[in-house]
Design a protein around this motif. Structure first.
Motif, PDB file in Angstrom:
ATOM      1  N   UNK A  68     -40.100   8.040   0.876  1.00  0.00           N
ATOM      2  CA  UNK A  68     -39.055   8.105   1.494  1.00  0.00           C
ATOM      3  C   UNK A  68     -39.520   9.252   3.007  1.00  0.00           C
ATOM      4  N   UNK A  69     -39.972  10.262   2.264  1.00  0.00           N
ATOM      5  CA  UNK A  69     -39.953  11.682   2.968  1.00  0.00           C
ATOM      6  C   UNK A  69     -40.806  11.354   4.196  1.00  0.00           C
ATOM      7  N   UNK A  70     -42.104  10.927   3.945  1.00  0.00           N
ATOM      8  CA  UNK A  70     -43.554  10.716   5.021  1.00  0.00           C
ATOM      9  C   UNK A  70     -42.769   9.738   5.388  1.00  0.00           C
ATOM     10  N   UNK A  71     -42.183   8.309   5.243  1.00  0.00           N
ATOM     11  CA  UNK A  71     -41.409   7.764   5.971  1.00  0.00           C
ATOM     12  C   UNK A  71     -41.331   8.124   7.522  1.00  0.00           C
ATOM     13  N   UNK A  72     -39.915   9.387   6.949  1.00  0.00           N
ATOM     14  CA  UNK A  72     -39.694   9.591   8.012  1.00  0.00           C
ATOM     15  C   UNK A  72     -40.661  10.624   9.006  1.00  0.00           C
ATOM     16  N   UNK A  73     -41.656  11.094   8.282  1.00  0.00           N
ATOM     17  CA  UNK A  73     -41.956  11.737   9.438  1.00  0.00           C
ATOM     18  C   UNK A  73     -43.664  11.159   9.508  1.00  0.00           C
ATOM     19  N   UNK A  74     -43.550   9.571   9.462  1.00  0.00           N
ATOM     20  CA  UNK A  74     -44.937   9.310  10.449  1.00  0.00           C
ATOM     21  C   UNK A  74     -46.166   9.591   9.350  1.00  0.00           C
ATOM     22  N   UNK A  75     -45.918   9.734   8.157  1.00  0.00           N
ATOM     23  CA  UNK A  75     -46.868   9.963   7.109  1.00  0.00           C
ATOM     24  C   UNK A  75     -47.134   9.433   6.026  1.00  0.00           C
ATOM     25  N   UNK A  76     -48.439   9.870   5.297  1.00  0.00           N
ATOM     26  CA  UNK A  76     -48.050   8.582   4.569  1.00  0.00           C
ATOM     27  C   UNK A  76     -49.333   9.461   3.024  1.00  0.00           C
ATOM     28  N   UNK A  77     -49.167   8.569   1.885  1.00  0.00           N
ATOM     29  CA  UNK A  77     -49.930   9.163   0.569  1.00  0.00           C
ATOM     30  C   UNK A  77     -50.763   8.123   0.399  1.00  0.00           C
ATOM     31  N   UNK A  78     -51.572   8.741  -0.276  1.00  0.00           N
ATOM     32  CA  UNK A  78     -52.552   7.889  -0.780  1.00  0.00           C
ATOM     33  C   UNK A  78     -53.420   8.330  -2.106  1.00  0.00           C
ATOM     34  N   UNK A  79     -53.329   7.650  -3.232  1.00  0.00           N
ATOM     35  CA  UNK A  79     -53.193   7.876  -5.212  1.00  0.00           C
ATOM     36  C   UNK A  79     -54.667   7.611  -5.184  1.00  0.00           C
ATOM     37  N   UNK A  80     -55.951   8.198  -6.058  1.00  0.00           N
ATOM     38  CA  UNK A  80     -56.645   7.143  -6.188  1.00  0.00           C
ATOM     39  C   UNK A  80     -56.500   8.457  -8.115  1.00  0.00           C
ATOM     40  N   UNK A  81     -56.870   7.219  -9.000  1.00  0.00           N
ATOM     41  CA  UNK A  81     -56.187   7.912 -10.643  1.00  0.00           C
ATOM     42  C   UNK A  81     -57.791   7.083 -11.541  1.00  0.00           C
ATOM     43  N   UNK A  82     -58.467   7.749 -11.960  1.00  0.00           N
ATOM     44  CA  UNK A  82     -59.413   7.182 -13.327  1.00  0.00           C
ATOM     45  C   UNK A  82     -59.049   7.250 -14.497  1.00  0.00           C
ATOM     46  N   UNK A  83     -59.498   6.497 -15.306  1.00  0.00           N
ATOM     47  CA  UNK A  83     -58.564   6.878 -16.828  1.00  0.00           C
ATOM     48  C   UNK A  83     -59.947   8.286 -16.869  1.00  0.00           C
ATOM     49  N   UNK A  84     -58.404   8.945 -17.976  1.00  0.00           N
ATOM     50  CA  UNK A  84     -59.091   9.910 -18.770  1.00  0.00           C
ATOM     51  C   UNK A  84     -60.117  10.590 -17.669  1.00  0.00           C
ATOM     52  N   UNK A  85     -60.740  10.876 -15.841  1.00  0.00           N
ATOM     53  CA  UNK A  85     -60.805  12.049 -15.268  1.00  0.00           C
ATOM     54  C   UNK A  85     -59.866  12.356 -14.860  1.00  0.00           C
ATOM     55  N   UNK A  86     -58.667  12.278 -14.347  1.00  0.00           N
ATOM     56  CA  UNK A  86     -57.600  12.814 -13.330  1.00  0.00           C
ATOM     57  C   UNK A  86     -57.031  12.196 -12.373  1.00  0.00           C
ATOM     58  N   UNK A  87     -56.503  12.736 -11.811  1.00  0.00           N
ATOM     59  CA  UNK A  87     -55.895  11.917 -10.579  1.00  0.00           C
ATOM     60  C   UNK A  87     -55.703  13.256  -9.208  1.00  0.00           C
ATOM     61  N   UNK A  88     -55.942  12.182  -8.204  1.00  0.00           N
ATOM     62  CA  UNK A  88     -55.684  13.191  -7.523  1.00  0.00           C
ATOM     63  C   UNK A  88     -55.130  11.893  -5.833  1.00  0.00           C
TER      64      UNK A  88
END
Length: 490
Positions: free
Chosen positions: A460-480
């Motif tokens: 919601x905060x990013x929507x106000x700023x015109x930004x975005x979020x991208x999530x990459x996650x692999x099992x047992x290898x962490x999340x970015x």
């Protein structure tokens, strides 16, 4: 050339402005035939019945690009091949068949010239007159091209041009104007046509247009709606006066532009903006409500519980007034301990709401302090900030801090990570925040976990700023998690 033929030709030449011979009773007195012919504005050739050139004037040299002594005595067909001079041969054949003069404009491919030609058959041969009109033909062709280009441009742009002569009261339209009003080209029009076609609601605007055109006093620009073939069309009418050397207006020149689609797009854009503003307002309210819930939970589960426990100990202390001093001392120590925890809890909530280090020292120091505070023996939090050259506003620093804070908390709660790396960098006109952990990650089918309250708040905060979020996650290898915020919009 026989004298009778010459007399006829001399009369024709005088009609074209060729100097006359002295009026002494003899038309040839004072001039040789060669001199008379050299005064002609056209190139002249005389051919005998065999097709040989027997006479050429001075203009022939400039026209054909050859000295006349190379022309005289030569066979016409040998000097000028048939193919490059096809139009000329055709004219000469028509004259021979008709036994009469043939006039017309011909193109001489051999010379790359246009000529106004006259071929006159005589009993003693053929007389050929050629006047170079190449410049005029090029000018006409250029005018035709410009007109075609103007018509095409008017059609593509949905526009037309007009002219009003203040002295003759003549109102003339281009082809595009007839197209704008849905009329057949050539129909007589006057400035009052705007009154005839305008919507009743735009009557005042159409009256202004007519008044400006008729008066010719100044430049003007008006928008009005007309009905064309049963459909409403919006026109923008612009006009400018044309003045003479005495600064008196002699004409009004103008253009009409169809802005129907532009108006429609403006209205659609306005509706879209209103919808976007509504969505942003709802997002703000939702983010505020979620923040209130977070604060309420922190107060209820932390500070309120501690204060309630203190209240119970104080009641017990009042009840035990006659108890041993040792028991009362223990109660007092417990109350002091709980008060200390309550104070720390209040400070923590206050820090989370508005960290003073963020206000005093900026985003980098605040995030570093946050990482230091949350780091423990089994969890290392590191920060890397580079290439942030633009000044970050207080509001953007606060939003960025909250996002990082939420992402760290998520990693601590759910990832079982031993390392969390935070990167803050500027790429062109974007602020990028990357939070990477080495935790357990998740499989694609478990991504539903990413819809928690904290992440929804970030979105919601990013929507106000015109930004975005991208999530990459692999099992047992962490999340970015990568967050991008446009700096200019922010």
């Amino acid at each position: 050339m026989k004298e009778g033929d010459y007399r006829k030709e001399s009369a024709r030449r005088r009609a074209h402005g060729v100097p006359r011979a002295p009026a002494n009773g003899n038309a040839l007195a004072g001039f040789t035939m060669s001199q008379v012919l050299d005064h002609m504005p056209e190139a002249f050739l005389m051919l005998n019945p065999d097709g040989n050139i027997v006479l050429a004037n001075q203009q022939t040299e400039a026209f054909w690009g050859k000295p006349r002594h190379e022309l005289v005595g030569q066979a016409f067909e040998r000097l000028f091949e048939r193919e490059p001079y096809e139009d000329l041969y055709t004219a000469m054949q028509k004259a021979a068949v008709k036994r009469n003069s043939v006039q017309g404009e011909i193109f001489l491919k051999g010379l790359n010239k246009w000529a106004d030609s006259t071929v006159t058959p005589t009993p003693s041969g053929v007389m050929l007159y050629l006047r170079d009109i190449t410049l005029r033909k090029k000018t006409e062709e250029e005018a035709r091209k410009n007109l075609a280009l103007l018509q095409q441009s008017e059609e593509l742009a949905g526009m037309g041009s007009w002219e009003y002569d203040l002295s003759t009261k003549a109102f003339s339209w281009s082809e595009g104007m007839y197209r704008l009003f849905g009329l057949h080209e050539g129909i007589g029009v006057s400035p009052d046509i705007y009154l005839d076609f305008a919507l009743q609601e735009d009557r005042q605007a159409s009256e202004k247009v007519v008044e400006h055109i008729l008066s010719g006093q100044a430049s003007f620009e008006e928008s009005l709606r007309i009905v064309r073939n049963g459909k409403v069309v919006t026109l923008k009418v612009k006009g400018d006066p044309v003045v003479d050397s005495l600064q008196n207006t002699v004409k009004m020149l103008g253009v009409d532009l169809d802005i129907t689609n532009l108006k429609r797009l403006e209205e659609e854009n306005l509706t879209l903006k209103l919808e976007q503003q509504k969505e942003l307002l709802l997002a703000i309210l939702k983010a505020q409500e979620e923040e209130r819930k977070r604060i309420a939970e922190a107060l209820h589960n932390g500070l309120a519980q501690l204060l309630y426990a203190i209240s119970l100990y104080l009641k017990q202390l009042n009840v035990n007034q006659e108890a041993s001093e040792e028991n009362n001392t223990d109660l007092k120590h417990q109350i002091e301990h709980l008060l200390t925890e309550a104070i720390n809890e209040a400070r923590t909530i206050s820090y989370e709401l508005t960290p003073s280090v963020l206000r005093d020292f900026g985003l980098e120091m605040a995030v570093a302090e946050l990482g230091k505070k949350l780091s423990v023996q089994l969890l290392k939090i590191s920060l890397d900030v580079y290439q942030v050259t633009d000044f970050l506003s207080d509001s953007l620093q606060t939003v960025s801090y909250r996002i990082i804070q939420e992402l760290i908390n998520n990693a601590i709660k759910h990832a079982d990570a031993s390392s969390i790396k935070i990167m803050i960098r500027q790429v062109k006109s974007q602020l990028q925040i990357i939070v990477k952990d080495n935790g357990k990650g998740m499989a694609p089918e478990d991504r539903v976990q990413l819809q928690g309250i904290g992440l929804r708040s970030i979105k919601n905060q990013l929507k106000l700023l015109g930004g975005y979020m991208h999530i990459e996650s692999v099992l047992n290898k962490g999340t970015t998690v990568k967050v991008v915020i446009p700096l200019k919009t922010s």
